[in-house]
Design an enzyme around this catalytic site. Structure first.
Site: not given
Length: 595
Positions: A2, A73-75
Site C-alpha cells: 500500500a 502498514n500492510d499485513p
C-alpha cells in the site's frame, strides 16, 4: 504494497514535538510519490530511538495488533505453521512515518496475544535496498514455508524476491535467508510498468501440477492481476494472459485470490483439491479501499471469470467500507477456516503520529466466507477475541420509540464488545430506495445522518460519547424498500467523533440486501478499542472500520455508550449483550523478544 502517497498529507508543521527534540531530515524520492505519476509528499527520517510521550497511550489500542512503536502498514504473509500463527507486516524500524520498510514479524498461539520478534526481512540486497514490500507465504509440500515479496532497487524498479526459513525446527522461524537468484521475477515484458509491479499472492497448484501466482501490475496502462507459472516456485514464467484485468484503473495493489464454498464457513486451501461447487474471490486494493468480485476459476482458460461484470467500480463489493486497506487472507489449517485482516491507517496527521511515536494498526482477524446465495462475502471476528471479554451485561425486551436513548452502563466504554439485535415490528413505513445511492453510500450517510428521522431508522449505537454529547460516534441502520427487496444502509458517522478540526471525520456507509419479510432482526456488533472501532452489520454483510480521536479518551470513566432510535417506527431489542474487553499482550516487549 500500500503506497503511503495514497493517504498521507505533506508534513508541513511538526509542532512542539520536533521543537523539543530535533528537526528531522526530509527525503523525497519516487517511492515517496515524486515520480510524476503520484501525489507528492515528504518522508521524514524520524528519531532513531525516541521515548514516545505519555499522551501516545491515549489513542493506543488495547487488543488490536500493532507494534510497540513506529510505523506499520500492510499485513504480509500471514500463516499458521507447526502450531504457531505468524504475522508479518510492513514496518519502519526508524520512526512513525512511511519509509525504510522491512518485514516486521510477530508470533501467536491464539491470534490475540503476540510476541514481537526481530524483522524477518531487511533491506540489504540490491533487489530490495529501497524496501522489502508486501508479499505472501506459501507452504510447499513437505511443510516448507516460502516467502515471496516485492523489493525495490535503487532506481525504485520493483521485482519479486524469495526467502526461506534458515531453520525450520525453530518454532518461531526467526531467521530467513534470501534466495541467491533474487529477484526471481522482473517486469520485463512489453507493456509492463516497472514501478507498478508488486504484491504477489499466495501460490496455488493448477490441474497441470504447476504452481501459479498472481502479481498486481499495470499492463498497457490498465490494471491486472498478472499470472505466472512455476514447477519449483523458484523459476517463474509469465502466462500470456492475466488472471483478470480491468481497463477502468491503472493499478491493483495487494491482490488476493482464494476459494470459498457458498453457505459454508469452512476454509479452503488453494494448494489442495477444490471441491465441486466452490467459487473464487478476487480481491484488489484500489481507490483507497479493498474491493472484490465473486466468480469461478476457469481451469481451461486459466483465468478468473466473475459472475457479474460491473464496469463502474464504484459498484464493486467491498471487504470493508471504512479505514481498511491492503488486506491479506490465509487458510488456517488449525481450525479449517479462512482468516483475513487489513491495515487501518491513522486519520489524524503525520505530525500527530510523530508526537504519538506510532502509526497504523491491523484490524481484528476475521473469519471470511461466502454467503449462502453466493453473492457476497461475510466476515466475523475470530472467536478467540472473545477470550478478552469480561464483566458481561445483558438486557432483553427493550422497546426503542422515536427519540429514545438507552444507556448501556457498567462496561468500559473505551474497550468494549457490544452485540445487539434490532427487531422490526412493521416494515410498512420503510422509505423508498433510490438505486443511485449505491454509487456513493458515504454521501447518503452524510446527508441522512443519525439525527434525521426516517420511516424505519436511523437506529443503532452511539459510542465514545462525552457527557454533553459534543463528542460521539454513531453506528446505525436505515431500512429502505425497493421494487423487489429491502435495502439496509449501515453508517458509521464520525463527523462529531472529536472536537478537533484537523482530522478526517467522514460518514462511512454501505448497503446490503436483507429479507425482512422472513427475518425481522438486524444484528449489529461493534468492538470499541479506544481509537479503533470495528462494526459488523447484518451478520457480517457490511463491515466498517473507523479511526476516532475524541478528547474524552483522556477522561477515564467519562465516555458513554447508548442504543438509540430516531425513526418513526418503534424498534424492539430482544437481546443486547456487552462486555468490557481486557487488554491483550501485543508486542509489549521493549526492544525485540529474546526468547
Amino acid at each position: 504494497m500500500a503506497q503511503a502517497w495514497a493517504f498521507l498529507l505533506p508534513l508541513l508543521v511538526l509542532g512542539s514535538y520536533v521543537t523539543s527534540l530535533f528537526f528531522p531530515t526530509y527525503i523525497s524520492n519516487p517511492l515517496c510519490g515524486g515520480d510524476g505519476g503520484r501525489s507528492f509528499h515528504l518522508c521524514a527520517q524520524a528519531p532513531k530511538d525516541p521515548d514516545p510521550p505519555a499522551v501516545s497511550t491515549m489513542y493506543k489500542t488495547a487488543f488490536h495488533f500493532q507494534p510497540a512503536k513506529n510505523w506499520m502498514n500492510d499485513p504480509s504473509g500471514p500463516m499458521y505453521f507447526n502450531g504457531i500463527y505468524h504475522e508479518f507486516y510492513q514496518y519502519n524500524l526508524n520512526g512513525p512515518i512511511f519509509g525504510d520498510i522491512v518485514w516486521g514479524h510477530s508470533v501467536s498461539t491464539d491470534l490475540v496475544n503476540w510476541i514481537g520478534l526481530e524483522p524477518a526481512l531487511v533491506r540489504d540486497t540490491p533487489s530490495d535496498i529501497d524496501g522489502c514490500w508486501t508479499g505472501s507465504v506459501t507452504i510447499l509440500p513437505g511443510g516448507k514455508p516460502i516467502i515471496i515479496y516485492t523489493g525495490g532497487d535503487i532506481d525504485q524498479n520493483q521485482a519479486q524476491n524469495i526467502a526461506f526459513p534458515k531453520n525450520r525446527s525453530d518454532p518461531y522461524l526467526r531467521e530467513w535467508i534470501k534466495a541467491d537468484n533474487n529477484p526471481v521475477l522482473r517486469p520485463d515484458e512489453p507493456g509492463m510498468n516497472s514501478i507498478e509491479f508488486r504484491d504477489p499472492t499466495t501460490g496455488w497448484i493448477g490441474p497441470d501440477g504447476l504452481w501459479r501466482m498472481a502479481v498486481g501490475g499495470e499492463l498497457n496502462g490498465y490494471s491486472a492481476a498478472l499470472l505466472y507459472k512455476s514447477e519449483d516456485f523458484l523459476n517463474w514464467t509469465k502466462v500470456d494472459h492475466p488472471l483478470y484485468s480491468h481497463n477502468g484503473s491503472n493499478m491493483w495493489e495487494c491482490p488476493d485470490f482464494f476459494a470459498v464454498l457458498p453457505g459454508n464457513n469452512a476454509g479452503l486451501d488453494l494448494s489442495a483439491a477444490i471441491p465441486q461447487g466452490a467459487k473464487h474471490a478476487l480481491k484488489m486494493s484500489v481507490d483507497s479501499v479493498d474491493k472484490y468480485m465473486i466468480g469461478v476459476y476457469d481451469l481451461q482458460r486459466d483465468a478468473f471469470v466473475p459472475d457479474n461484470v460491473v464496469d463502474d467500480r464504484r459498484l464493486w463489493l467491498r471487504i470493508d467500507y471504512g479505514t481498511f486497506y491492503a488486506s491479506k487472507s490465509f487458510f488456517d489449517s488449525n481450525k479449517n477456516r479462512r482468516i483475513i485482516w487489513g491495515w487501518s491507517r491513522e486519520t489524524d496527521s503525520p505530525s500527530d503520529d510523530l508526537a504519538k511515536g506510532w502509526a497504523g494498526l491491523h484490524t481484528i482477524p476475521r473469519t471470511i466466507w461466502l454467503a449462502g446465495d453466493g453473492k457476497q462475502l461475510l466476515q466475523w471476528p475470530v472467536e478467540e477475541i472473545e477470550s478478552l471479554r469480561t464483566n458481561e451485561i445483558n438486557h432483553q425486551g427493550l422497546e426503542l420509540n422515536k427519540g429514545d436513548l438507552f444507556e448501556i452502563k457498567e462496561v468500559d466504554a473505551f474497550q468494549a464488545d457490544v452485540e445487539i439485535d434490532f427487531e422490526l415490528a412493521s416494515i410498512d413505513d420503510a422509505d423508498r430506495f433510490d438505486p443511485s445511492w449505491l454509487l456513493d453510500p458515504e454521501k447518503h450517510c452524510g446527508e441522512a445522518g443519525a439525527s434525521v428521522p426516517g420511516g424505519i431508522g436511523p437506529f443503532g449505537l452511539v459510542i465514545l460519547a462525552s457527557d454533553n454529547m459534543d463528542e460521539h460516534t454513531e453506528v446505525y441502520f436505515r431500512v429502505y424498500k425497493s421494487e423487489e427487496k429491502y435495502m439496509v444502509l449501515m453508517c458509521s458517522d464520525l463527523r462529531r467523533s472529536s472536537l478537533r478540526p484537523d482530522l478526517e471525520k467522514p460518514a462511512y456507509g454501505g448497503f446490503f440486501e436483507f429479507d425482512l419479510e422472513k427475518e425481522r432482526k438486524i444484528s449489529l456488533r461493534t468492538l470499541i478499542d479506544r481509537s479503533a472501532v470495528e462494526s459488523f452489520g447484518g451478520g457480517g454483510r457490511v463491515c466498517i472500520t473507523s479511526r476516532v480521536y475524541p478528547a474524552v479518551l483522556a477522561d477515564v470513566g467519562r465516555a458513554h455508550i447508548y442504543a438509540f432510535n430516531n425513526g418513526s417506527a418503534t424498534v424492539s431489542v430482544p437481546q443486547l449483550s456487552a462486555w468490557t474487553m481486557r487488554k491483550a499482550q501485543v508486542n509489549v516487549e521493549k526492544g525485540w523478544s529474546a526468547i
